[in-house]
Scaffold this motif. Structure first.
Motif, PDB file in Angstrom:
ATOM      1  N   ALA A   1      -5.149  -9.150   3.195  1.00  0.00           N
ATOM      2  CA  ALA A   1      -6.409  -8.421   3.265  1.00  0.00           C
ATOM      3  C   ALA A   1      -7.491  -9.205   2.545  1.00  0.00           C
ATOM      4  CB  ALA A   1      -6.262  -7.026   2.651  1.00  0.00           C
TER       5      ALA A   1
ATOM      6  N   PRO B   1      -2.981  -8.083  -2.113  1.00  0.00           N
ATOM      7  CA  PRO B   1      -4.383  -7.655  -2.104  1.00  0.00           C
ATOM      8  C   PRO B   1      -4.613  -6.230  -2.589  1.00  0.00           C
ATOM      9  CG  PRO B   1      -3.489  -7.582   0.107  1.00  0.00           C
ATOM     10  CD  PRO B   1      -2.419  -8.171  -0.757  1.00  0.00           C
ATOM     11  N   PHE B   2      -3.532  -5.453  -2.772  1.00  0.00           N
ATOM     12  CA  PHE B   2      -3.695  -4.044  -3.154  1.00  0.00           C
ATOM     13  C   PHE B   2      -3.131  -3.796  -4.544  1.00  0.00           C
ATOM     14  CE2 PHE B   2      -2.953  -4.211   1.503  1.00  0.00           C
ATOM     15  CZ  PHE B   2      -4.243  -3.921   1.913  1.00  0.00           C
ATOM     16  N   GLN B   3      -3.592  -4.564  -5.497  1.00  0.00           N
ATOM     17  CA  GLN B   3      -3.122  -4.438  -6.874  1.00  0.00           C
ATOM     18  C   GLN B   3      -3.736  -3.184  -7.497  1.00  0.00           C
ATOM     19  OE1 GLN B   3      -3.520  -8.081  -9.116  1.00  0.00           O
ATOM     20  NE2 GLN B   3      -3.046  -9.346  -7.334  1.00  0.00           N
ATOM     21  N   THR B   4      -2.856  -2.289  -7.893  1.00  0.00           N
ATOM     22  CA  THR B   4      -3.308  -1.013  -8.446  1.00  0.00           C
ATOM     23  C   THR B   4      -2.160  -0.389  -9.222  1.00  0.00           C
ATOM     24  OG1 THR B   4      -4.350   1.103  -7.900  1.00  0.00           O
ATOM     25  CG2 THR B   4      -2.601   0.332  -6.431  1.00  0.00           C
TER      26      THR B   4
ATOM     27  N   TYR C   1       0.156   3.127  -9.621  1.00  0.00           N
ATOM     28  CA  TYR C   1       0.537   4.389  -8.983  1.00  0.00           C
ATOM     29  C   TYR C   1       1.255   5.268  -9.998  1.00  0.00           C
ATOM     30  CZ  TYR C   1      -0.333   1.957  -4.573  1.00  0.00           C
ATOM     31  OH  TYR C   1      -0.917   1.257  -3.544  1.00  0.00           O
TER      32      TYR C   1
ATOM     33  N   ILE D   1     -10.170  -9.505  -0.150  1.00  0.00           N
ATOM     34  CA  ILE D   1     -10.427  -8.874  -1.439  1.00  0.00           C
ATOM     35  C   ILE D   1     -11.861  -9.083  -1.895  1.00  0.00           C
ATOM     36  CG2 ILE D   1      -8.021  -9.012  -2.147  1.00  0.00           C
ATOM     37  CD1 ILE D   1      -8.756 -11.470  -3.819  1.00  0.00           C
TER      38      ILE D   1
ATOM     39  N   GLY E   1       0.832  -1.197   0.000  1.00  0.00           N
ATOM     40  CA  GLY E   1       0.000   0.000   0.000  1.00  0.00           C
ATOM     41  C   GLY E   1       0.865   1.245   0.000  1.00  0.00           C
TER      42      GLY E   1
ATOM     43  N   GLU F   1      -0.342   0.350   8.230  1.00  0.00           N
ATOM     44  CA  GLU F   1      -1.720  -0.057   7.967  1.00  0.00           C
ATOM     45  C   GLU F   1      -1.827  -1.543   7.635  1.00  0.00           C
ATOM     46  OE1 GLU F   1      -3.075   2.435   4.843  1.00  0.00           O
ATOM     47  OE2 GLU F   1      -2.871   4.307   5.990  1.00  0.00           O
ATOM     48  N   ASN F   2      -0.814  -2.081   6.909  1.00  0.00           N
ATOM     49  CA  ASN F   2      -0.948  -3.436   6.382  1.00  0.00           C
ATOM     50  C   ASN F   2       0.241  -4.342   6.669  1.00  0.00           C
ATOM     51  OD1 ASN F   2      -3.415  -2.651   4.882  1.00  0.00           O
ATOM     52  ND2 ASN F   2      -1.983  -1.426   3.659  1.00  0.00           N
TER      53      ASN F   2
END
Length: 337
Positions: free
Chosen positions: A125, A283-286, A288, A127, A29, A96-97
């Protein structure tokens, strides 16, 4: 290993992150990645500011009108015994993670200067309802794990004497510009010898001066083609700047002289992680865009003592600087006065 070679040969103090764990760290993250990278990187950027701040003088005796000196200056800023700069305490409550794989909530982990290896963490996390995804990875170590215990810098410096005990200085590192690395350094300084205003200047055994020097180092590392993480136009842009304010005293002997100074260093480093980054694990595939910028302000009192050998046009000098980071400075000088 490439990140270590770049660090040593190009004297750039913050390009290391690009070649190690960037994909993993971003998978935790953006907030966790920025928090960890800041703590990991700040000690090496602090050492870098101290390193480029040294080498402004090798005598308090300012050159006369038209006198000049051209020098090749090198600095080695050590951190072998700086345990407080080689590690920091990572408390998962601040993240946070990010969690430790062994269930710990707090432990020492390496900075970019350190040698702590094998620290495994994970991010987990939900999903979707009832579906949890987890990714495990190892935190990066630092320079000491490669048996390096110093941060280097080097440049060419020129000094010219003006009237009334004033000497101006300039330093630069010839521009390095390859396919993936760009780096350059420049600086300006001034020295004023107060003893030049005294009636007995010619017979005084010592000189006393004030020195002010500004140094700026910039570096860019484009690692788009290294496959560290998917994306485009990925690069690290690093900028270092520093001021050195010093009072200097030295002997005035024909061949061998001794000098020492007491000063104050203040500086700043800015490291921009630029480009597009596609995180495809965890779990935080995005994606940036220009994820974050890390800034670090540095200041502290320094003192040094050194010696200079004059053999006609050829001179050698070496000094040891004591501060938050201790630095050994050496110079090969050619001049006329």
């Amino acid at each position: 290993m490439k990140r270590i070679i770049l660090l040593v040969t190009l004297c750039n103090f913050s390009l290391a992150m690009a070649q190690s764990n960037l994909n993993d760290i971003l998978a935790a993250g953006l907030n966790d990645a920025e928090r960890f990278t800041t703590a990991w990187l700040n000690p090496v950027t602090e050492a870098g500011v101290y390193s480029i701040s040294n080498g402004w003088y090798n005598s308090a005796d300012a050159k006369p009108l038209g006198g000049f000196e051209i020098s090749i200056v090198g600095n080695l800023t050590g951190f072998k015994n700086k345990d407080d700069k080689k590690a920091f305490t990572l408390n998962t409550a601040d993240y946070e993670n990010l969690q430790f794989d062994d269930g710990s909530t707090s432990k020492l982990v390496s900075t970019a200067l350190g040698d702590i290896e094998g620290v495994r963490v994970y991010v987990e996390a939900e999903i979707a309802p009832g579906i949890t995804e987890r990714v495990d990875f190892e935190l990066p170590s630092g320079l000491a794990s490669e048996d390096l215990n110093f941060v280097p810098s080097g440049y060419i410096q020129a000094s010219v004497g003006l009237i009334k005990g004033t000497e101006v200085k300039a330093r630069f590192l010839p521009k390095i510009n390859t396919d993936d690395v760009k780096i350059g350094l420049f600086g300006l300084g001034i020295q004023h010898d107060f003893t030049k205003h005294l009636p007995a200047d010619k017979v005084l055994p010592v000189a006393i001066s004030a020195v002010i020097g500004y140094t700026n180092l910039t570096g860019e590392y484009d690692f788009t083609d290294t496959d560290v993480i998917d994306g485009e136009n990925q690069r690290i842009d690093a900028k270092f700047s520093s001021w050195n304010f010093s009072a200097v005293a030295s002997t005035r002997l024909p061949v061998i002289n001794f000098y020492g100074g007491l000063g104050y260093i203040t500086g700043k480093s800015d490291t921009d992680i630029l480009g597009t980054y596609q995180v495809q694990s965890g779990p935080f595939q995005t994606t940036y865009e220009d994820p974050f910028k890390i800034s670090n302000k540095v200041s502290g009192v320094v003192a040094n003592v050194g010696t200079k050998l004059k053999l006609g046009f050829f001179r050698l000098n070496a000094d040891y600087n004591i501060g938050e980071f201790n630095t050994f400075t050496f110079g090969v000088n050619f001049g006329f006065r």
